[in-house]
Scaffold this motif. Structure first.
Motif, PDB file in Angstrom:
ATOM      1  N   ASP A  74     -31.949  22.290  22.845  1.00 42.80           N
ATOM      2  CA  ASP A  74     -31.977  23.471  22.206  1.00 42.80           C
ATOM      3  C   ASP A  74     -30.908  23.453  20.881  1.00 42.80           C
ATOM      4  N   ASP A  75     -31.004  24.409  20.108  1.00 46.95           N
ATOM      5  CA  ASP A  75     -29.977  24.240  18.897  1.00 46.95           C
ATOM      6  C   ASP A  75     -28.507  24.235  19.267  1.00 46.95           C
ATOM      7  N   HIS A  76     -28.020  24.943  20.330  1.00 42.34           N
ATOM      8  CA  HIS A  76     -26.818  24.748  20.590  1.00 42.34           C
ATOM      9  C   HIS A  76     -26.320  23.448  21.483  1.00 42.34           C
ATOM     10  N   GLY A  77     -27.420  22.893  22.065  1.00 40.40           N
ATOM     11  CA  GLY A  77     -27.096  21.781  22.881  1.00 40.40           C
ATOM     12  C   GLY A  77     -27.218  20.563  21.710  1.00 40.40           C
ATOM     13  N   ARG A  78     -27.923  20.586  20.782  1.00 35.78           N
ATOM     14  CA  ARG A  78     -27.865  19.669  19.482  1.00 35.78           C
ATOM     15  C   ARG A  78     -26.543  19.686  18.876  1.00 35.78           C
ATOM     16  N   ILE A  79     -26.347  20.869  18.563  1.00 33.73           N
ATOM     17  CA  ILE A  79     -24.955  21.166  17.895  1.00 33.73           C
ATOM     18  C   ILE A  79     -23.765  20.659  18.508  1.00 33.73           C
ATOM     19  N   VAL A  80     -23.690  20.872  19.695  1.00 35.22           N
ATOM     20  CA  VAL A  80     -22.346  20.320  20.542  1.00 35.22           C
ATOM     21  C   VAL A  80     -22.529  18.961  20.406  1.00 35.22           C
ATOM     22  N   ARG A  81     -23.352  18.289  20.720  1.00 37.88           N
ATOM     23  CA  ARG A  81     -23.629  16.702  20.876  1.00 37.88           C
ATOM     24  C   ARG A  81     -23.183  16.408  19.301  1.00 37.88           C
ATOM     25  N   LEU A  82     -23.583  17.121  18.409  1.00 36.96           N
ATOM     26  CA  LEU A  82     -23.330  16.572  16.905  1.00 36.96           C
ATOM     27  C   LEU A  82     -21.946  16.572  16.655  1.00 36.96           C
ATOM     28  N   LEU A  83     -21.258  17.910  17.379  1.00 34.12           N
ATOM     29  CA  LEU A  83     -19.834  17.989  17.102  1.00 34.12           C
ATOM     30  C   LEU A  83     -19.092  16.887  17.817  1.00 34.12           C
ATOM     31  N   ILE A  84     -19.464  16.449  18.983  1.00 28.87           N
ATOM     32  CA  ILE A  84     -18.796  15.274  19.702  1.00 28.87           C
ATOM     33  C   ILE A  84     -19.036  14.018  18.742  1.00 28.87           C
ATOM     34  N   LEU A  85     -20.221  13.804  18.279  1.00 26.56           N
ATOM     35  CA  LEU A  85     -20.310  12.466  17.555  1.00 26.56           C
ATOM     36  C   LEU A  85     -19.846  12.379  16.302  1.00 26.56           C
ATOM     37  N   HIS A 115     -11.917  22.938   0.835  1.00 27.36           N
ATOM     38  CA  HIS A 115     -12.880  22.956  -0.666  1.00 27.36           C
ATOM     39  C   HIS A 115     -12.964  21.756  -1.372  1.00 27.36           C
ATOM     40  N   ARG A 116     -13.242  20.716  -0.578  1.00 26.22           N
ATOM     41  CA  ARG A 116     -13.284  19.227  -1.016  1.00 26.22           C
ATOM     42  C   ARG A 116     -14.706  18.718  -0.403  1.00 26.22           C
ATOM     43  N   GLU A 117     -15.481  18.323  -1.244  1.00 23.16           N
ATOM     44  CA  GLU A 117     -16.880  17.559  -1.082  1.00 23.16           C
ATOM     45  C   GLU A 117     -16.420  16.668   0.056  1.00 23.16           C
ATOM     46  N   HIS A 118     -17.332  16.638   1.157  1.00 24.12           N
ATOM     47  CA  HIS A 118     -17.136  15.690   2.182  1.00 24.12           C
ATOM     48  C   HIS A 118     -18.385  15.098   2.580  1.00 24.12           C
ATOM     49  N   VAL A 119     -18.435  13.703   2.210  1.00 26.21           N
ATOM     50  CA  VAL A 119     -19.417  12.673   2.516  1.00 26.21           C
ATOM     51  C   VAL A 119     -19.473  12.022   3.793  1.00 26.21           C
ATOM     52  N   LEU A 120     -20.141  12.278   5.005  1.00 26.72           N
ATOM     53  CA  LEU A 120     -19.896  11.764   6.124  1.00 26.72           C
ATOM     54  C   LEU A 120     -20.996  10.798   6.476  1.00 26.72           C
ATOM     55  N   PRO A 121     -20.614   9.512   6.938  1.00 25.27           N
ATOM     56  CA  PRO A 121     -22.064   8.864   7.511  1.00 25.27           C
ATOM     57  C   PRO A 121     -22.536   9.418   9.077  1.00 25.27           C
ATOM     58  N   LEU A 122     -23.738   9.421   9.128  1.00 18.83           N
ATOM     59  CA  LEU A 122     -24.266   9.608  10.296  1.00 18.83           C
ATOM     60  C   LEU A 122     -25.076   8.397  11.077  1.00 18.83           C
ATOM     61  N   VAL A 123     -24.487   8.225  12.383  1.00 18.67           N
ATOM     62  CA  VAL A 123     -24.935   7.259  13.059  1.00 18.67           C
ATOM     63  C   VAL A 123     -26.485   7.541  13.612  1.00 18.67           C
ATOM     64  N   PRO A 124     -27.271   6.440  13.873  1.00 18.15           N
ATOM     65  CA  PRO A 124     -28.576   6.517  14.288  1.00 18.15           C
ATOM     66  C   PRO A 124     -28.659   7.786  15.430  1.00 18.15           C
ATOM     67  N   THR A 125     -27.760   7.722  16.389  1.00 11.76           N
ATOM     68  CA  THR A 125     -27.844   8.643  17.537  1.00 11.76           C
ATOM     69  C   THR A 125     -27.641  10.229  17.251  1.00 11.76           C
ATOM     70  N   ALA A 126     -26.950  10.369  16.181  1.00  5.51           N
ATOM     71  CA  ALA A 126     -26.762  11.656  15.447  1.00  5.51           C
ATOM     72  C   ALA A 126     -28.058  12.157  14.710  1.00  5.51           C
ATOM     73  N   LEU A 127     -28.636  11.109  13.939  1.00 10.63           N
ATOM     74  CA  LEU A 127     -29.707  11.344  13.186  1.00 10.63           C
ATOM     75  C   LEU A 127     -30.843  11.902  14.217  1.00 10.63           C
ATOM     76  N   ALA A 128     -30.752  11.276  15.246  1.00 14.82           N
ATOM     77  CA  ALA A 128     -32.020  11.426  16.477  1.00 14.82           C
ATOM     78  C   ALA A 128     -31.806  12.931  17.043  1.00 14.82           C
ATOM     79  N   LEU A 129     -30.686  13.443  16.885  1.00 12.55           N
ATOM     80  CA  LEU A 129     -30.578  14.933  17.293  1.00 12.55           C
ATOM     81  C   LEU A 129     -31.030  15.893  16.177  1.00 12.55           C
ATOM     82  N   LEU A 130     -31.283  15.561  15.104  1.00 12.76           N
ATOM     83  CA  LEU A 130     -31.820  16.622  14.238  1.00 12.76           C
ATOM     84  C   LEU A 130     -33.158  16.879  14.435  1.00 12.76           C
TER      85      LEU A 130
END
Length: 405
Positions: free
Chosen positions: A222-233, A266-281
């Motif tokens: 669910d949304d919360h589960g995906r968010i927590v896993r993204l927080l970890i990743l 208040h600074r723009e932040h560019v973060l790479p997303l690994v495939p495992t993270a993208l799969a959680l979207l």
């Protein structure tokens, strides 16, 4: 117009249009009178200031005004006149101050604060000012004292804890500082000089690999589960992930660009997303820009993403305990943890065990310190993307080993 001693009987006997001016006794006050207009008798004071005759309405006959009380008030007002002060001006100023209630000034401040503060910060400030300080809303900001503030802070601390009390105190103090800078002639910020509730010590909890694996496995689809896993990743902040927007994502390049308005520094932040993270979207829902949540929380709000953190985390904790007791029926719950512990754990493991250089960890966390705070840091920030991606891939590999993700 008659001159006589103003007594209750004399006031009651007044006919419409008649007036009595105080005279004929030792306590008589020159210029003090009472007149009846229609059915209501009103106490007044006639005085001369700077060559001009003025009339001042003391109040209508009846509670709280009696002839004696009105006479004493007339004496007080004449004392002001003797000092060169106009009672009419003093009353107008008092009425103006009374109109500037805490609720009114709070409303004006929140309009300004909403434009300057991050959504979550504003939401908390709004809640503290509108809810925690509601008992003082009807009081003029000119009449609020340190005793008012100290008593309320103590009450909040007793009912909701020291953290809430400290934050409510800070919100009120900031608002008063703003009001003073806006030109309100408040003698001093009434929050200053009150006791500050003791702040909790900074948390230092770093989750073990076993605990991290338990949390990962307990996350639902669910949304919360995906968010927590993204927080970890990703090791990002709770509200940054919970408020993720589709326009911020480049799923082809595997990149997430957090705008300055949504970052703590208040600074723009560019973060790479690994495939495992993208799969959680999740799939995009309707025309809402929010990746998670159902859009606006209440009418008039902007889309703020996911809400319901406490209830959802409690469900994760319950699943962790259930899994533990499936192995050992006497097992205890996972020791208290917060979603921010996930960020601290990721940073600690990457730096201490995976060999990620400190400035790369800082880049992932969007921290600005040391050489990254200088001119070189401004130029190097954009050049760390490859190193950040490599570090996050290493971190994901570590997570795979401990939890078979």
């Amino acid at each position: 117009m008659a001159s006589a001693s103003i007594t209750i009987r004399a006031v009651q006997a007044l006919a419409p249009g008649e007036a009595i001016w105080d005279a004929g006794h030792k306590e008589a006050v020159r210029g003090f009178g009472v007149r009846r207009q229609r059915d209501q008798a009103t106490y007044v004071l006639k005085y001369r200031l700077f060559g001009r005759q003025r009339f001042f309405t003391i109040g209508r006959h009846g509670s709280p005004w009696t002839p004696e009380k009105a006479r004493r008030e007339a004496k007080r007002l004449l004392g002001l006149v003797a000092d060169g002060k106009d009672p009419a001006d003093t009353k107008a100023e008092a009425n103006l101050q009374a109109a500037d209630s805490l609720r009114k000034i709070t409303g004006e401040y929140l309009i300004i604060a909403k434009k300057k503060q991050r959504p979550r910060t504003y939401s908390e400030v709004e809640r503290y000012l509108l809810v925690a300080w509601k008992s003082l809303h009807s009081v003029s900001v000119f009449k609020i004292t340190r005793r008012h503030v100290a008593a309320r802070v103590a009450d909040i601390a007793a009912r909701q804890g020291a953290v809430s009390a400290a934050r409510a105190r800070t919100a009120l103090s900031t608002m008063f500082n703003w009001a003073i800078r806006e030109g309100l002639d408040i003698p001093a910020n009434p929050v200053l000089g009150t006791n500050r509730p003791e702040q909790p010590k900074s948390r230092e909890r770093v989750l073990s690999d076993t605990e991290l694996a338990e949390i990962w496995k307990a996350c639902g689809d669910d949304d919360h589960g995906r968010i927590v896993r993204l927080l970890i990743l990703t090791a990002q902040r709770r509200d940054e992930v919970g408020g993720m927007r589709w326009p911020e994502l480049d799923t082809v390049a595997g990149r997430w660009t957090l705008p300055s308005a949504r970052t703590k520094n208040h600074r723009e932040h560019v973060l790479p997303l690994v495939p495992t993270a993208l799969a959680l979207l999740p799939p995009r829902r309707n025309d809402c820009d929010c990746v998670f949540g159902n859009g606006a929380r209440r009418k008039g709000d902007e889309n703020r993403g996911f809400s319901g953190w406490s209830k959802s985390k409690a469900a994760v904790d319950a699943r962790i305990l259930s899994a533990r007791r499936g192995v050992d029926e006497d097992a205890k719950p996972l020791p208290h943890w917060t979603v921010h512990d996930l960020r601290r754990t990721a940073a600690t493991v990457m730096a201490d065990r995976l060999g990620v250089l400190p400035h790369i960890v800082e880049a992932i966390l969007n921290h600005v310190s040391g050489h990254r705070a200088g001119v070189a840091g401004v130029y190097n920030r954009a050049r760390y993307e490859a190193e950040m991606r490599e570090a996050l891939e290493r971190w994901t590999e570590h997570l795979t080993q401990i939890s078979a993700i």
